[in-house]
Design an enzyme around this catalytic site. Structure first.
Site, mmCIF file in Angstrom:
data_model
loop_
_atom_site.group_PDB
_atom_site.id
_atom_site.type_symbol
_atom_site.label_atom_id
_atom_site.label_comp_id
_atom_site.label_asym_id
_atom_site.label_seq_id
_atom_site.Cartn_x
_atom_site.Cartn_y
_atom_site.Cartn_z
ATOM 1 N N ASN A 1 -37.445 62.378 19.176
ATOM 2 C CA ASN A 1 -36.680 63.221 18.256
ATOM 3 C C ASN A 1 -36.842 64.665 18.717
ATOM 4 O O ASN A 1 -37.959 65.149 18.856
ATOM 5 C CB ASN A 1 -37.215 63.046 16.830
ATOM 6 C CG ASN A 1 -36.609 64.030 15.835
ATOM 7 O OD1 ASN A 1 -37.238 64.402 14.864
ATOM 8 N ND2 ASN A 1 -35.387 64.455 16.063
ATOM 9 N N GLY A 2 -35.703 65.341 18.912
ATOM 10 C CA GLY A 2 -35.740 66.737 19.352
ATOM 11 C C GLY A 2 -34.935 66.900 20.624
ATOM 12 O O GLY A 2 -34.417 65.919 21.163
ATOM 13 N N CYS B 1 -31.382 79.412 13.748
ATOM 14 C CA CYS B 1 -30.003 79.211 13.272
ATOM 15 C C CYS B 1 -29.624 80.289 12.255
ATOM 16 O O CYS B 1 -28.439 80.537 12.018
ATOM 17 C CB CYS B 1 -29.823 77.810 12.693
ATOM 18 S SG CYS B 1 -31.030 77.357 11.436
ATOM 19 N N TYR C 1 -32.034 71.271 4.790
ATOM 20 C CA TYR C 1 -31.036 70.203 4.693
ATOM 21 C C TYR C 1 -31.488 68.863 5.254
ATOM 22 O O TYR C 1 -31.225 67.823 4.664
ATOM 23 C CB TYR C 1 -29.759 70.626 5.431
ATOM 24 C CG TYR C 1 -28.767 69.494 5.607
ATOM 25 C CD1 TYR C 1 -27.937 69.097 4.556
ATOM 26 C CD2 TYR C 1 -28.669 68.797 6.815
ATOM 27 C CE1 TYR C 1 -27.041 68.046 4.711
ATOM 28 C CE2 TYR C 1 -27.780 67.744 6.966
ATOM 29 C CZ TYR C 1 -26.971 67.381 5.916
ATOM 30 O OH TYR C 1 -26.094 66.335 6.059
ATOM 31 N N GLY D 1 -30.227 59.715 11.558
ATOM 32 C CA GLY D 1 -29.349 59.275 12.641
ATOM 33 C C GLY D 1 -28.669 57.981 12.290
ATOM 34 O O GLY D 1 -29.343 57.028 11.881
ATOM 35 N N CYS E 1 -39.185 73.642 12.420
ATOM 36 C CA CYS E 1 -37.768 73.867 12.087
ATOM 37 C C CYS E 1 -37.578 74.060 10.581
ATOM 38 O O CYS E 1 -37.788 73.138 9.786
ATOM 39 C CB CYS E 1 -36.963 72.669 12.552
ATOM 40 S SG CYS E 1 -35.267 72.672 11.943
ATOM 41 N N ASP F 1 -24.869 75.061 -3.017
ATOM 42 C CA ASP F 1 -24.997 74.155 -1.882
ATOM 43 C C ASP F 1 -26.190 74.593 -1.044
ATOM 44 O O ASP F 1 -26.662 75.730 -1.161
ATOM 45 C CB ASP F 1 -23.714 74.125 -1.047
ATOM 46 C CG ASP F 1 -23.578 72.799 -0.297
ATOM 47 O OD1 ASP F 1 -24.522 71.988 -0.328
ATOM 48 O OD2 ASP F 1 -22.518 72.570 0.320
ATOM 49 N N ASP F 2 -26.657 73.657 -0.199
ATOM 50 C CA ASP F 2 -27.881 73.943 0.560
ATOM 51 C C ASP F 2 -27.635 74.907 1.711
ATOM 52 O O ASP F 2 -28.496 75.700 2.072
ATOM 53 C CB ASP F 2 -28.464 72.636 1.120
ATOM 54 C CG ASP F 2 -27.499 71.969 2.093
ATOM 55 O OD1 ASP F 2 -26.527 71.354 1.622
ATOM 56 O OD2 ASP F 2 -27.688 72.103 3.314
ATOM 57 N N CYS G 1 -39.417 78.150 12.975
ATOM 58 C CA CYS G 1 -38.257 78.559 13.767
ATOM 59 C C CYS G 1 -37.089 78.656 12.791
ATOM 60 O O CYS G 1 -36.784 77.688 12.098
ATOM 61 C CB CYS G 1 -37.928 77.516 14.834
ATOM 62 S SG CYS G 1 -36.319 77.801 15.639
ATOM 63 N N CYS H 1 -28.287 75.280 17.008
ATOM 64 C CA CYS H 1 -29.657 74.815 17.224
ATOM 65 C C CYS H 1 -29.724 74.143 18.582
ATOM 66 O O CYS H 1 -28.865 73.327 18.912
ATOM 67 C CB CYS H 1 -30.062 73.815 16.143
ATOM 68 S SG CYS H 1 -31.717 73.158 16.411
ATOM 69 N N CYS I 1 -32.316 62.770 15.382
ATOM 70 C CA CYS I 1 -32.965 61.466 15.502
ATOM 71 C C CYS I 1 -34.146 61.329 14.547
ATOM 72 O O CYS I 1 -34.627 62.307 13.993
ATOM 73 C CB CYS I 1 -33.527 61.250 16.909
ATOM 74 S SG CYS I 1 -32.331 61.439 18.216
HETATM 75 P P1 AMP Z 1 -19.518 73.168 6.523
HETATM 76 O O1 AMP Z 1 -19.851 74.548 6.039
HETATM 77 O O2 AMP Z 1 -18.147 72.710 6.172
HETATM 78 O O3 AMP Z 1 -19.759 73.021 8.016
HETATM 79 O O4 AMP Z 1 -20.484 72.142 5.807
HETATM 80 C C1 AMP Z 1 -21.751 72.525 5.436
HETATM 81 C C2 AMP Z 1 -22.442 71.373 4.721
HETATM 82 O O5 AMP Z 1 -22.715 70.329 5.643
HETATM 83 C C3 AMP Z 1 -23.761 71.838 4.172
HETATM 84 O O6 AMP Z 1 -23.626 72.122 2.814
HETATM 85 C C4 AMP Z 1 -24.708 70.682 4.390
HETATM 86 O O7 AMP Z 1 -24.824 69.914 3.216
HETATM 87 C C5 AMP Z 1 -24.041 69.880 5.472
HETATM 88 N N1 AMP Z 1 -24.728 70.096 6.747
HETATM 89 C C6 AMP Z 1 -25.396 71.163 7.181
HETATM 90 N N2 AMP Z 1 -25.908 70.956 8.416
HETATM 91 C C7 AMP Z 1 -25.557 69.717 8.777
HETATM 92 C C8 AMP Z 1 -25.815 68.901 9.918
HETATM 93 N N3 AMP Z 1 -26.536 69.356 10.941
HETATM 94 N N4 AMP Z 1 -25.288 67.648 9.936
HETATM 95 C C9 AMP Z 1 -24.557 67.191 8.908
HETATM 96 N N5 AMP Z 1 -24.292 67.908 7.785
HETATM 97 C C10 AMP Z 1 -24.789 69.144 7.712
#
Ligand code: AMP
Length: 478
Positions: free
Chosen positions: A112-113, A454, A256, A38, A250, A363-364, A451, A400, A12
């Site tokens: 939010n939370g 995850c 991300y 959200g 967090c 990727d992140d 924290c 989480c 949120c």
């Molecule tokens: P996957 O490994 O297929 O579950 O997708 C991971 C990707 O989803 C990551 O590279 C992020 O860019 C994105 N992601 C990570 N956490 C979330 C989240 N809580 N909600 C939506 N997308 C996310």
């Protein structure tokens, strides 16, 4: 809430406005700026002549409000909320802000939370006769305030909130004040800003500073963990929630969730992501990528880390995957199956950059691994000779319980698979993750106290049974 109730996954964003001639429009624009937090419901409550006006609905901010509804939301103060929930609990009763008429007047609340002991409190409240409308944990806060005997709302808030454990960044609107409140551990962000107007300063609060940029507000400070801040006709005030706990902000907000143009927990998200990319390159520059031809991000979330990685590794940065930004929440599926349609409609790798190249994809984060698997397959189809996947965060090993939609453990590939098994599943030539120390170095701001449950499984609160495995309905790896 328990995961079986399916409500603890809410992500949120919240906002608040005080003393602005166009409060509803300021709230609307602030919500627009934090829409990424959200996308399933949006709502605004304003204060006019001691009473509340409310408009909320399912959908995006731009779908829920129009000129007419914003005109109807009269008054110089308001709060707003955007909400996302993954688990089919997308009903209106859970859309926020929640609003109720209490003995101390009307109170509206945006949250939010996730409160981890909400189930326990809910059962106690039900036993005492409280009637619940929806399934979200925020209703518990309203009931606790409602049942408190004090005529002083600040006292009600202080003593009710001290009973809660877990994450809450709140905006609250009464008939005479706007409140901004953060749980004692400071899990989720919440910031205070000011807009100079002809009639004196207007106050604004929001989950992220990017909202202030849009509405021309100056950032003042973050709401401190455990602080109840409020502004009323007399000015601003602050008291503490009487419960001590170590700061546990967090880290995934930086990885991300937050927008890169926000300052979160005192630090630029863009800079922390870029730094994470740099450290990732430093940690693994010798393992297969030192002589790669090109570094490409998975857009948009991997872009800052890929820039940092490319700078540090001294390799060219290219946009090898192009993202379509105009995808609504639904689109008409083709009658005949098109291979990889789901991912291609959003991300399209380009041969001009990839063909014949040794490619590093950044990727992140990696959660289920299914997105990476599809992306790597597309990058290969576009002609890449080698694909090296680098993730600018450690492997996600735990769900989480504090307000980010991370799936349950059985769906987290890194919780059950080795590095080599994950590499094999996603189909990369090599795979490496940023170390937890590396991530902590990247996000180290002036505040500290993160924290990272995850990534390290160390939850900074008791979990009140939330970690019990649900029975049935567990999706395996796709
Ligand atoms: P996957 O490994 O297929 O579950 O997708 C991971 C990707 O989803 C990551 O590279 C992020 O860019 C994105 N992601 C990570 N956490 C979330 C989240 N809580 N909600 C939506 N997308 C996310």
């Amino acid at each position: 809430m328990s995961r079986r109730d399916g409500v603890w996954k809410d992500e949120c964003g919240v906002v608040g406005v005080w003393n602005h001639p166009q409060a509803s429009r300021m709230a609307y624009l602030s919500l627009y700026a934090i829409q990424h937090r959200g996308q399933e419901s949006a709502g605004i409550v304003t204060l006019e002549q001691g009473g509340h006006r409310i408009q909320k609905g399912l959908g995006l901010v731009a779908e829920v409000f129009d000129d007419t509804t914003l005109d109807q939301l009269k008054g110089r103060a308001g709060i707003g909320h955007v909400r996302y929930s993954t688990t089919g609990m997308n009903q209106m009763a859970n859309a926020q802000p929640l609003q109720a008429s209490l003995s101390n007047g009307p109170v509206a609340i945006a949250h939010n939370g996730n409160i981890v002991n909400a189930n326990v409190i809910r059962e106690e409240l039900k036993a005492q006769g409280s009637i619940f409308q929806g399934t979200n944990d925020t209703e518990c806060i309203l009931h606790l305030i409602a049942r408190h005997p004090s005529p002083n709302l600040v006292e009600c808030l202080q003593q009710s909130l001290a009973k809660l454990q877990g994450a809450y960044s709140l905006t609250v609107l009464s008939h005479e004040a706007l409140f901004a409140i953060r749980d004692p551990q400071g899990f989720r962000p919440l910031v205070i800003g000011k807009i100079p107007t002809a009639e004196g300063a207007a106050w604004v609060v929001a989950s992220e500073t990017c909202a202030f940029d849009l509405i021309g507000a100056q950032f003042v400070r973050e709401v401190e963990p455990g602080e109840i801040w409020w502004v009323d006709a007399q000015g601003e005030h602050s008291v503490r929630i009487p419960r001590q706990a170590a700061r546990s902000s967090c880290v995934f907000e930086h990885v991300y969730f937050a927008r890169p143009d926000s300052i979160v927990f005192g630090q630029s998200v863009y800079e922390s992501r870029k730094k994470a990319g740099r450290i990732l390159a430093r940690e693994f520059v010798k393992s297969g990528v030192a002589d790669c031809d090109v570094v490409i991000p998975v857009p948009d979330s991997g872009v800052p880390a890929a820039l940092g990685f490319a700078e540090e590794a001294k390799r060219p940065f290219e946009l090898g995957i192009i993202r379509n930004h105009y995808i609504g929440r639904t689109f008409i599926q083709p009658h005949q199956a098109i291979r990889d349609f789901g991912v291609k409609i959003k991300l399209n790798p380009q041969s001009a950059v990839l063909s014949g190249r040794r490619v590093v994809v950044i990727d992140d984060s990696l959660v289920r691994g299914t997105t990476s698997k599809k992306i790597i397959s597309l990058v290969r189809q576009a002609g890449a000779r080698e694909v090296h996947l680098r993730i600018a965060a450690p492997p996600t090993i735990g769900p989480c319980y504090y307000g980010v939609d991370t799936p349950e453990k059985s769906q987290l590939i890194a919780a059950t698979h080795s590095l080599e098994q994950i590499r094999d599943f996603v189909g990369a030539d090599t795979l490496e993750f940023l170390s937890l120390n590396g991530l902590m170095e990247a996000v180290r701001g002036e505040k500290g106290g993160y924290c990272a449950a995850c990534f390290d499984g160390r939850y900074p609160t008791p979990l009140f049974g939330l970690d019990e495995q649900p029975k049935g309905n567990v999706r395996g790896l796709e």
